[in-house]
Design an enzyme around this catalytic site. Structure first.
Site, PDB file in Angstrom:
ATOM      1  N   ARG A  81     -10.214  -3.507   7.177  1.00 12.07           N
ATOM      2  CA  ARG A  81     -10.919  -2.215   7.236  1.00 12.07           C
ATOM      3  C   ARG A  81     -12.374  -2.400   7.715  1.00 12.07           C
ATOM      4  O   ARG A  81     -13.311  -1.872   7.129  1.00 12.07           O
ATOM      5  CB  ARG A  81     -10.910  -1.540   5.868  1.00 12.07           C
ATOM      6  CG  ARG A  81     -10.964  -0.030   5.967  1.00 12.07           C
ATOM      7  CD  ARG A  81     -11.255   0.614   4.633  1.00 12.07           C
ATOM      8  NE  ARG A  81     -11.202   2.066   4.746  1.00 12.07           N
ATOM      9  CZ  ARG A  81     -11.760   2.907   3.912  1.00 12.07           C
ATOM     10  NH1 ARG A  81     -12.422   2.470   2.870  1.00 12.07           N
ATOM     11  NH2 ARG A  81     -11.666   4.198   4.091  1.00 12.07           N
ATOM     12  N   CYS A  84     -10.045   1.012  -8.503  1.00 10.67           N
ATOM     13  CA  CYS A  84      -9.261   1.459  -7.356  1.00 10.67           C
ATOM     14  C   CYS A  84      -9.261   0.309  -6.369  1.00 10.67           C
ATOM     15  O   CYS A  84     -10.234  -0.445  -6.283  1.00 10.67           O
ATOM     16  CB  CYS A  84      -9.943   2.686  -6.752  1.00 10.67           C
ATOM     17  SG  CYS A  84      -9.193   3.239  -5.216  1.00 10.67           S
ATOM     18  N   LYS A 109     -16.068   5.672  -9.537  1.00 10.85           N
ATOM     19  CA  LYS A 109     -14.814   5.141  -8.965  1.00 10.85           C
ATOM     20  C   LYS A 109     -15.182   3.880  -8.193  1.00 10.85           C
ATOM     21  O   LYS A 109     -15.933   3.938  -7.222  1.00 10.85           O
ATOM     22  CB  LYS A 109     -14.209   6.185  -8.031  1.00 10.85           C
ATOM     23  CG  LYS A 109     -12.941   5.724  -7.323  1.00 10.85           C
ATOM     24  CD  LYS A 109     -12.390   6.855  -6.459  1.00 10.85           C
ATOM     25  CE  LYS A 109     -11.204   6.429  -5.623  1.00 10.85           C
ATOM     26  NZ  LYS A 109     -10.768   7.503  -4.717  1.00 10.85           N
ATOM     27  N   TRP A 110     -14.670   2.751  -8.661  1.00 14.81           N
ATOM     28  CA  TRP A 110     -15.007   1.429  -8.095  1.00 14.81           C
ATOM     29  C   TRP A 110     -13.837   0.985  -7.230  1.00 14.81           C
ATOM     30  O   TRP A 110     -12.786   0.629  -7.743  1.00 14.81           O
ATOM     31  CB  TRP A 110     -15.239   0.471  -9.258  1.00 14.81           C
ATOM     32  CG  TRP A 110     -15.519  -0.951  -8.925  1.00 14.81           C
ATOM     33  CD1 TRP A 110     -14.914  -1.731  -7.998  1.00 14.81           C
ATOM     34  CD2 TRP A 110     -16.483  -1.786  -9.570  1.00 14.81           C
ATOM     35  NE1 TRP A 110     -15.430  -2.993  -8.023  1.00 14.81           N
ATOM     36  CE2 TRP A 110     -16.404  -3.059  -8.985  1.00 14.81           C
ATOM     37  CE3 TRP A 110     -17.405  -1.591 -10.602  1.00 14.81           C
ATOM     38  CZ2 TRP A 110     -17.188  -4.134  -9.388  1.00 14.81           C
ATOM     39  CZ3 TRP A 110     -18.187  -2.659 -11.012  1.00 14.81           C
ATOM     40  CH2 TRP A 110     -18.082  -3.914 -10.391  1.00 14.81           C
ATOM     41  N   ASP A 111     -14.065   1.007  -5.939  1.00 16.11           N
ATOM     42  CA  ASP A 111     -12.998   0.725  -4.978  1.00 16.11           C
ATOM     43  C   ASP A 111     -13.077  -0.730  -4.498  1.00 16.11           C
ATOM     44  O   ASP A 111     -14.095  -1.416  -4.680  1.00 16.11           O
ATOM     45  CB  ASP A 111     -13.170   1.691  -3.793  1.00 16.11           C
ATOM     46  CG  ASP A 111     -11.870   2.008  -3.078  1.00 16.11           C
ATOM     47  OD1 ASP A 111     -10.894   1.277  -3.278  1.00 16.11           O
ATOM     48  OD2 ASP A 111     -11.849   2.981  -2.301  1.00 16.11           O
ATOM     49  N   MET A 112     -12.047  -1.208  -3.845  1.00 16.95           N
ATOM     50  CA  MET A 112     -12.004  -2.578  -3.304  1.00 16.95           C
ATOM     51  C   MET A 112     -10.912  -2.573  -2.242  1.00 16.95           C
ATOM     52  O   MET A 112      -9.734  -2.523  -2.567  1.00 16.95           O
ATOM     53  CB  MET A 112     -11.662  -3.527  -4.460  1.00 16.95           C
ATOM     54  CG  MET A 112     -11.790  -4.988  -4.172  1.00 16.95           C
ATOM     55  SD  MET A 112     -10.347  -5.598  -3.278  1.00 16.95           S
ATOM     56  CE  MET A 112     -10.486  -7.321  -3.528  1.00 16.95           C
ATOM     57  N   ASP A 149     -16.686  11.014  -3.201  1.00 14.90           N
ATOM     58  CA  ASP A 149     -16.051   9.754  -2.767  1.00 14.90           C
ATOM     59  C   ASP A 149     -16.887   9.074  -1.678  1.00 14.90           C
ATOM     60  O   ASP A 149     -18.100   9.340  -1.534  1.00 14.90           O
ATOM     61  CB  ASP A 149     -14.604  10.039  -2.315  1.00 14.90           C
ATOM     62  CG  ASP A 149     -13.663   8.877  -2.600  1.00 14.90           C
ATOM     63  OD1 ASP A 149     -13.679   7.902  -1.820  1.00 14.90           O
ATOM     64  OD2 ASP A 149     -12.930   8.917  -3.597  1.00 14.90           O
ATOM     65  N   ASP A 150     -16.270   8.243  -0.926  1.00 17.05           N
ATOM     66  CA  ASP A 150     -16.907   7.391   0.088  1.00 17.05           C
ATOM     67  C   ASP A 150     -17.723   8.205   1.099  1.00 17.05           C
ATOM     68  O   ASP A 150     -17.332   9.310   1.468  1.00 17.05           O
ATOM     69  CB  ASP A 150     -15.757   6.665   0.824  1.00 17.05           C
ATOM     70  CG  ASP A 150     -16.231   5.502   1.656  1.00 17.05           C
ATOM     71  OD1 ASP A 150     -17.440   5.295   1.760  1.00 17.05           O
ATOM     72  OD2 ASP A 150     -15.346   4.802   2.203  1.00 17.05           O
ATOM     73  N   ASP A 209      -2.778   5.409  -3.150  1.00 10.40           N
ATOM     74  CA  ASP A 209      -3.268   6.358  -2.140  1.00 10.40           C
ATOM     75  C   ASP A 209      -2.158   7.302  -1.713  1.00 10.40           C
ATOM     76  O   ASP A 209      -2.400   8.248  -0.963  1.00 10.40           O
ATOM     77  CB  ASP A 209      -3.787   5.603  -0.905  1.00 10.40           C
ATOM     78  CG  ASP A 209      -5.225   5.152  -1.101  1.00 10.40           C
ATOM     79  OD1 ASP A 209      -5.867   5.604  -2.068  1.00 10.40           O
ATOM     80  OD2 ASP A 209      -5.709   4.346  -0.288  1.00 10.40           O
ATOM     81  N   TRP A 252       0.845  -1.194   0.000  1.00 10.27           N
ATOM     82  CA  TRP A 252       0.000   0.000   0.000  1.00 10.27           C
ATOM     83  C   TRP A 252       0.885   1.251   0.000  1.00 10.27           C
ATOM     84  O   TRP A 252       1.867   1.316   0.743  1.00 10.27           O
ATOM     85  CB  TRP A 252      -0.917  -0.013   1.232  1.00 10.27           C
ATOM     86  CG  TRP A 252      -1.757   1.217   1.319  1.00 10.27           C
ATOM     87  CD1 TRP A 252      -2.893   1.490   0.595  1.00 10.27           C
ATOM     88  CD2 TRP A 252      -1.518   2.366   2.131  1.00 10.27           C
ATOM     89  NE1 TRP A 252      -3.368   2.730   0.918  1.00 10.27           N
ATOM     90  CE2 TRP A 252      -2.543   3.293   1.864  1.00 10.27           C
ATOM     91  CE3 TRP A 252      -0.536   2.706   3.064  1.00 10.27           C
ATOM     92  CZ2 TRP A 252      -2.625   4.540   2.490  1.00 10.27           C
ATOM     93  CZ3 TRP A 252      -0.609   3.948   3.691  1.00 10.27           C
ATOM     94  CH2 TRP A 252      -1.646   4.847   3.406  1.00 10.27           C
TER      95      TRP A 252
HETATM   96  C1  DGJ Z   1      -9.420   3.894  -0.713  1.00  8.85           C
HETATM   97  C2  DGJ Z   1      -9.158   4.696  -1.956  1.00  8.85           C
HETATM   98  O1  DGJ Z   1      -7.931   4.390  -2.488  1.00  8.85           O
HETATM   99  C3  DGJ Z   1      -9.296   6.183  -1.617  1.00  8.85           C
HETATM  100  O2  DGJ Z   1      -8.987   6.954  -2.743  1.00  8.85           O
HETATM  101  C4  DGJ Z   1     -10.694   6.447  -1.141  1.00  8.85           C
HETATM  102  O3  DGJ Z   1     -11.612   6.255  -2.179  1.00  8.85           O
HETATM  103  C5  DGJ Z   1     -11.023   5.563   0.047  1.00  8.85           C
HETATM  104  N1  DGJ Z   1     -10.736   4.183  -0.212  1.00  8.85           N
HETATM  105  C6  DGJ Z   1     -12.463   5.703   0.441  1.00  8.85           C
HETATM  106  O4  DGJ Z   1     -12.825   4.845   1.419  1.00  8.85           O
END
Ligand code: DGJ
Length: 732
Positions: free
Chosen positions: A442, A525, A475-478, A365-366, A547, A198
């Protein structure tokens, strides 16, 4: 481009202007490699390449008594006969045997390229590529195996995958099914992998190869930031501009292995595919298994050329839809500005300022859904939180649109917090082993996307949010890796399929959303760059790179990413200082100069910066609008490595070589030194270019170099930490 079959010698020659890939049916009936490299003349018969006759203590094929697989180069080596290297596949048969021998049965050659069912893959029109499919058969196992090879007209690259079929009545169990093997005749290579974690993704790591095995892998369920599913092998003297290099890029986003193995007869074996650990795929009569694809590329003129092949091939033949080859919108994302603590009004305030700066897209974002006020709750509840968004996503999106900005928002569809309505309703929808505790990441669990009903339920929730809102970006996060991988939707025999079927479920949700909303630009993402791979590019043409938004660290991360991935796929933003990850304060100028080389945007509240900085931001936005087509789709050259010095440089050149843009970065100051020169690349030697108001021939800039003293002034000096410049070089 051509694929020639020589009937007598049973030899196939795939070629284009740049490369030849030659394979043949060997004396044992299996497929062997004759050559892969720079284009060579076609010959009727290259069987002189084969080693016939044994050596002490090798086993030979019983029919010919003269052919040992171990001494030769295989196309897709099997377990149990005369090859003792790591095998490409393994099949457990009804009688418990794992020995196989797949021999040539037939082949087909056709223009274009077939798709892979449910999997990402490069695609090609009939005049862009030719494909060879070789069907092999194991009569004892009652199975067929089709090895597929596509050669592209314009690229020094071949795409490969394999398809197994059970033709018998008994069930067989595939316990290993890699995508390709490339055996080479010597081991004088270095191995280059892109490793990290990370906030420090894709850092090149080079080691010498010899006998024995070097491997990278992921067992995390995601391709991972720890090891990227892309490797290069290169000659020890290969640099950015000269020498041989071969790349293997996995078009897949889950568990993988990439391996180099030198045996004791000079053979170097390269393998890549789904990680065989925890992989098992039962096949009943008539059932097939298709491996994901690997793209093998080759350069005889250095690493820049190898990377350019991947950049162009992926932009033209992997990325799909509206955003293919289209300059990307400049965006402002609120994450680092607000985290989850926002209201509609505070968001609109950031958006208004973004509009004033000339930004084109606002991304929420989130934190907009469910009880999501911190990361302990809400994931899985894809319904707007009315306390934050009284008129929902649709209402906010309309207000943002009215400001003259496009609107996008964040999702993390593969996940669920135990503290969510979705989990309370469907505790069995997660990957978890009955009776065992589930590890958290998380504060969240992973939904079981190997189950279609779970994928469909998430799709339905998201569809409702998106359908009435003017959304142009997602933006599709994981944000966690997979543990306790077990599906209540599968019987005991099928638990070994779950990792792969889970990622197939992720792909299927992407596909459903893309079909429903074809104009949306997806950015993948995964806690930054934990799933930055070629598979994702098929669905999401850009990926949040890391990040870590610190400009100095970003030079390294973006430089490392450029080896295997197009510049336009690299999500890069200017964020606030001191940087949240490193604490470093870098000028807005240098932050912009780094972020230009990617998708470009801002990850901060522009209301919070000084007036002078805001004026710089306006100029940056203007610059990027004028130059993004060239930056994002031009030919990219790495010029100076941040891993070898405290300075770095890169540049992009237009197709007609009349315009170029170079970026130069001082990571640390050099005291009492002269600025020196920077050799540029890719220009036309005979053209006169203007740069910083001065004129130079292309050959001067490329051979004598661009004098860095030209840039010394109040804004740039090599004796300053974090200084940088970006310069435009234009033919007269
Ligand atoms: C991790 C992403 O890499 C960030 O840019 C952001 O979207 C956060 N998650 C949101 O929880």
């Amino acid at each position: 481009m051509n694929i020639i079959f020589h009937k007598e010698s049973k030899q196939f020659h795939l070629s284009n202007d740049k490369i030849s890939y030659i394979l043949a049916v060997t004396p044992s009936g299996e497929l062997g490699n004759m050559y892969f490299g720079k284009k060579i003349h076609d010959r009727n018969d290259m069987s002189y390449m084969l080693v016939r006759g044994g050596m002490p203590v090798v086993a030979v094929d019983a029919d010919t008594e003269s052919y040992a697989m171990e001494l030769n180069r295989q196309e897709y080596p099997s377990f149990g006969t005369t090859d003792f290297g790591t095998q490409a596949f393994e099949v457990e048969q009804a009688n418990g045997s794992r020995v196989t021998s797949f021999v040539y049965k037939s082949h087909a050659i056709f223009n274009g390229k077939k798709g892979l069912a449910g999997l990402p893959a490069t695609y090609a029109a009939e005049d862009e590529a030719m494909t060879l499919e070789v069907e092999l058969e194991d009569a004892v196992a009652e199975m067929t195996l089709v090895l597929s090879y596509t050669i592209f007209k314009d690229y020094a690259a071949v795409a490969r995958h394999a398809t197994f079929k059970n033709k018998g009545d008994s069930r067989v169990n595939l316990t290993r099914a890699l995508s390709c093997c490339l055996d080479l005749p010597d081991q004088n290579y270095e191995w280059m992998q892109f490793s990290g974690g990370w906030a420090r993704e894709r850092i090149p790591d080079v080691k010498k190869l010899s006998t024995g095995t070097v491997a990278i892998e992921s067992r995390r369920g995601a391709s991972s930031a720890n090891q990227n599913p892309f490797i290069i092998i290169k000659r020890p003297n290969t640099d950015e501009f000269s020498g041989e290099a071969i790349g293997l890029s996995f078009v897949y986003s889950g568990n993988f292995i990439a391996l180099a193995e030198g045996n004791n007869y000079d053979r170097l074996r390269l393998l890549m595919g789904i990680h065989p650990d925890r992989f098992e795929w039962p096949l009943d009569r008539g059932q097939t298994f298709e491996t994901p694809e690997v793209v093998i590329a080759m350069s005889s003129s250095g690493l820049n050329s190898l990377s350019q092949t991947y950049h162009k091939l992926y932009n033209n033949n992997l990325v799909r839809g509206k955003w293919k080859n289209r300059p990307r919108p400049i965006l402002n994302n609120n994450w680092e500005a607000t985290f989850m603590d926002f209201t509609e009004e505070s968001i609109l305030k950031i958006a208004r300022k973004a509009k004033e700066a000339g930004v084109e897209l606002f991304v929420l974002d989130d934190g907009w859904f469910g009880e999501r006020n911190d990361d302990t709750a809400g994931l899985g509840d894809w319904v707007e939180n009315p306390a934050k968004l009284p008129e929902g996503i649709a209402g906010l999106a309309r207000k943002i649109k009215a400001l003259g900005l496009d609107f996008g928002f964040w999702i993390e569809p593969e996940m669920v917090n135990p503290n969510s309505n979705l989990y309370r309703r469907h505790p069995d929808w997660v990957l978890a082993v009955p009776g065992r505790k589930s590890s958290l990441g998380r504060h969240q669990l992973v939904l079981d996307f190997s189950r279609q009903e779970v994928v469909d339920a998430i799709f339905d929730m998201l569809y409702k949010v998106i359908k009435d809102a003017p959304v142009s970006y997602i933006k599709w996060d994981m944000n966690r890796v997979l543990t306790e991988v077990y599906s209540l939707g599968s019987s005991a025999d099928y638990q070994g399929t779950v990792y792969h079927r889970h990622i197939m479920g992720v792909y299927s949700l992407y596909e459903k959303l893309i079909k429903a909303f074809p104009d949306i630009l997806f950015e993948s993402c995964s806690s930054g760059g934990n799933r930055f791979d070629a598979g994702m590019l098929y669905y999401a043409p850009q990926a949040w790179c890391s990040d870590n938004t610190d400009a100095i660290d970003r030079v390294r991360i973006q430089y490392g990413s450029s080896y295997g991935y197009p510049i336009v796929s690299i999500g890069s933003h200017v964020s606030a200082v001191p940087n949240q990850q490193t604490g470093r304060s870098v000028s807005i100028r240098t932050r912009g100069n780094v972020a230009y080389f990617g998708t470009f945007g801002y990850e901060l509240d522009l209301n919070e910066i000084s007036d002078a900085e805001f004026e710089t931001v306006k100029k940056q936005v203007e610059f990027m609008k004028a130059n993004r087509e060239l930056i994002q789709f031009g030919t990219f050259y790495r010029l100076r490595s941040p891993f070898e010095s405290d300075q770095s440089a890169w540049m992009v050149v237009s197709e007609d070589r009349k315009k170029a843009i170079a970026g130069f970065y001082c990571m640390r100051s050099r005291v009492n030194t002269l600025p020196g020169f920077l050799k540029l690349a890719g220009l036309n030697a005979d053209l006169v270019y203007t740069m910083e108001g001065r004129e130079f021939y292309g050959d001067e800039l490329m051979n004598s170099g661009c004098p860095l003293a030209l840039f010394s002034g109040p804004e740039f000096s090599v004796s300053e930490d974090f200084a940088s410049f970006v310069t435009v070089i234009e033919a007269k």
